[in-house]
Scaffold this motif. Structure first.
Motif, PDB file in Angstrom:
ATOM      1  N   ILE A 126      -3.416  10.479   9.818  1.00  0.00           N
ATOM      2  CA  ILE A 126      -2.089   9.878  10.009  1.00  0.00           C
ATOM      3  C   ILE A 126      -2.017   8.518   9.308  1.00  0.00           C
ATOM      4  O   ILE A 126      -1.033   8.195   8.634  1.00  0.00           O
ATOM      5  CB  ILE A 126      -1.765   9.759  11.513  1.00  0.00           C
ATOM      6  CG1 ILE A 126      -1.629  11.175  12.089  1.00  0.00           C
ATOM      7  CG2 ILE A 126      -0.468   8.971  11.753  1.00  0.00           C
ATOM      8  CD1 ILE A 126      -1.579  11.243  13.597  1.00  0.00           C
ATOM      9  N   SER A 127      -3.080   7.740   9.449  1.00  0.00           N
ATOM     10  CA  SER A 127      -3.057   6.400   8.848  1.00  0.00           C
ATOM     11  C   SER A 127      -4.232   6.239   7.878  1.00  0.00           C
ATOM     12  O   SER A 127      -5.277   6.876   8.027  1.00  0.00           O
ATOM     13  CB  SER A 127      -3.155   5.356   9.963  1.00  0.00           C
ATOM     14  OG  SER A 127      -3.882   4.243   9.535  1.00  0.00           O
ATOM     15  N   GLU A 128      -4.063   5.356   6.903  1.00  0.00           N
ATOM     16  CA  GLU A 128      -5.123   5.104   5.916  1.00  0.00           C
ATOM     17  C   GLU A 128      -6.358   4.490   6.561  1.00  0.00           C
ATOM     18  O   GLU A 128      -7.444   4.502   5.986  1.00  0.00           O
ATOM     19  CB  GLU A 128      -4.600   4.202   4.802  1.00  0.00           C
ATOM     20  CG  GLU A 128      -3.527   4.897   3.999  1.00  0.00           C
ATOM     21  CD  GLU A 128      -3.415   4.349   2.584  1.00  0.00           C
ATOM     22  OE1 GLU A 128      -4.059   3.334   2.300  1.00  0.00           O
ATOM     23  OE2 GLU A 128      -2.672   4.964   1.781  1.00  0.00           O
ATOM     24  N   ASN A 129      -6.167   3.912   7.764  1.00  0.00           N
ATOM     25  CA  ASN A 129      -7.307   3.279   8.437  1.00  0.00           C
ATOM     26  C   ASN A 129      -8.098   4.248   9.314  1.00  0.00           C
ATOM     27  O   ASN A 129      -9.132   3.880   9.868  1.00  0.00           O
ATOM     28  CB  ASN A 129      -6.822   2.121   9.317  1.00  0.00           C
ATOM     29  CG  ASN A 129      -6.098   1.087   8.486  1.00  0.00           C
ATOM     30  OD1 ASN A 129      -6.502   0.820   7.357  1.00  0.00           O
ATOM     31  ND2 ASN A 129      -5.019   0.528   9.025  1.00  0.00           N
ATOM     32  N   ASP A 130      -7.591   5.486   9.457  1.00  0.00           N
ATOM     33  CA  ASP A 130      -8.293   6.450  10.323  1.00  0.00           C
ATOM     34  C   ASP A 130      -9.688   6.758   9.778  1.00  0.00           C
ATOM     35  O   ASP A 130      -9.883   6.848   8.570  1.00  0.00           O
ATOM     36  CB  ASP A 130      -7.495   7.770  10.406  1.00  0.00           C
ATOM     37  CG  ASP A 130      -6.239   7.611  11.259  1.00  0.00           C
ATOM     38  OD1 ASP A 130      -6.066   6.519  11.835  1.00  0.00           O
ATOM     39  OD2 ASP A 130      -5.450   8.574  11.325  1.00  0.00           O
TER      40      ASP A 130
END
Ligand SMILES: Nc1nc2c(ncn2[C@@H]2O[C@H](COP(=O)(O)OP(=O)(O)OP(=O)(O)O)[C@@H](O)[C@H]2O)c(=O)[nH]1
Ligand SMILES: [Mg+2]
Length: 321
Positions: free
Chosen positions: A23-27
């Protein structure tokens, strides 16, 4: 983009339907790994073996120690690993907890007659022989990289998590599951000075797990010590194991080694002769293996008829037990 820390796939935030979606680039985890870990919700991914061979070729260019992980219950031909790898190999026979406790470890180890620098029998579930395994890794390593290879579902990632849990302060994060192809690409995991490299497993097309629904896979994979069931058959009989396979035989002594939750039904009057059976000659003290499901030990020479899914590998071998 980073790699998923659970399965090694390259993460992407563009297409939820494609593998590696986060979902997020930080996952740190892809959605598939996130769902396996948090909801036990498995999504089957089909992998090709071509990338698997590329990984072996890459390992062969190094001097790194290789842990070849073999599931003692569902082992298979290992020649492909030996074809591509000239590295030192530590043969790690795992899932010892599934076989009866009364068996002698040395007898099991002797059965696995392959080129290796050493071999060891372990259980990740029971934490059995892990101190010894860690000693062997430190003794035989030539570099600080240790590759972990084997068939899919052999228990490679579970073994890595157990090593991390036992011998470091890091929380184990590699995704494990009952389904094939859980690990999708190589993953590097630090263990003190060492780097453990998890790899995607080799898929065997003859394994029954390729043809079953996740709920059935859960049922056929043993998760604790198997209670063998012995029958003495005089008159012709038919054994039906959850419609996964049917076995017709007479005048035999046989012992089933299957997951305890599978029901073996006996039928004395055989009425389904229309189905296609494969005839197999069996010698005394051989196993009849139904790949991925288990095996049946015979103690006398006999001819049996078996009916199983067409693509599943059914064969005889010298008895393991
Ligand atoms: N009974 C038993 N089951 C085990 C043991 N180690 C692993 N398993 C189970 O075997 C299944 C496969 O484990 P994984 O660690 O995901 O296998 P893998 O070799 O990494 O598989 P791929 O990533 O698909 O190549 C899981 O259901 C594990 O819980 C063990 O020591 N004993
Ligand atoms: Mg894995």
């Amino acid at each position: 983009m980073n790699k998923c820390q659970g399965c090694g796939i390259l993460l992407q935030t563009v297409d939820p339907k494609k593998i590696g979606y986060a979902i997020s680039e930080n996952d740190k985890l892809c959605q598939r790994c996130f769902r396996i870990k948090n909801y036990n919700d498995y999504k089957l991914v089909t992998q090709e073996n071509k990338s698997f061979i590329d990984v072996l070729k890459k390992i062969n260019q190094t001097k790194d120690l290789v842990l070849l992980v073999v599931d003692v219950f569902t082992f298979n031909d290992l020649s492909i690993f030996y074809k591509y790898l000239n590295n030192d190999i530590l043969l790690v026979i795992t899932k010892r907890d599934i076989l009866p406790k009364s068996l002698n470890d040395d007898k099991i180890l002797n059965y696995f007659n392959y080129r290796c620098i050493d071999k060891i029998l372990i259980s990740s579930y029971k934490n059995y022989n892990f101190d010894y395994l860690f000693d062997l890794i430190k003794r035989y390593k030539k570099t600080d990289n240790i590759y972990i290879v084997g068939y899919t579902n052999a228990g490679k990632s579970t073994l890595i998590n157990k090593l991390i849990y036992n011998y470091s302060n890091i929380k184990p994060i590699v995704t494990t599951s009952i389904l094939p192809s859980t690990t999708l690409d190589t993953i590097k995991i630090k263990l003190n000075d060492l780097t453990l490299i998890d790899t995607p497993g080799l898929i065997s097309k003859g394994n029954i797990i390729n043809y079953l629904e996740p709920s059935m896979i859960k049922k056929i994979i043993p998760n604790k010590e198997i209670k063998p069931i012995t029958y003495q058959v005089k008159e012709e009989q038919l054994f039906n194991v959850e419609n996964l396979f049917k076995l017709k035989c007479s005048k035999v002594n046989l012992t089933f080694y299957l997951a305890n939750q599978l029901e073996i039904k006996r039928q004395y009057k055989i009425i389904d002769l229309k189905e296609k059976y494969q005839q197999i000659n069996i010698k005394a003290n051989q196993d009849l293996v139904i790949e991925g499901l288990g095996f049946i030990k015979f103690t006398n020479d006999c001819i049996v008829n078996i009916n199983c899914l067409k693509s599943v590998n059914v064969y005889t071998r010298k008895s393991l037990i």
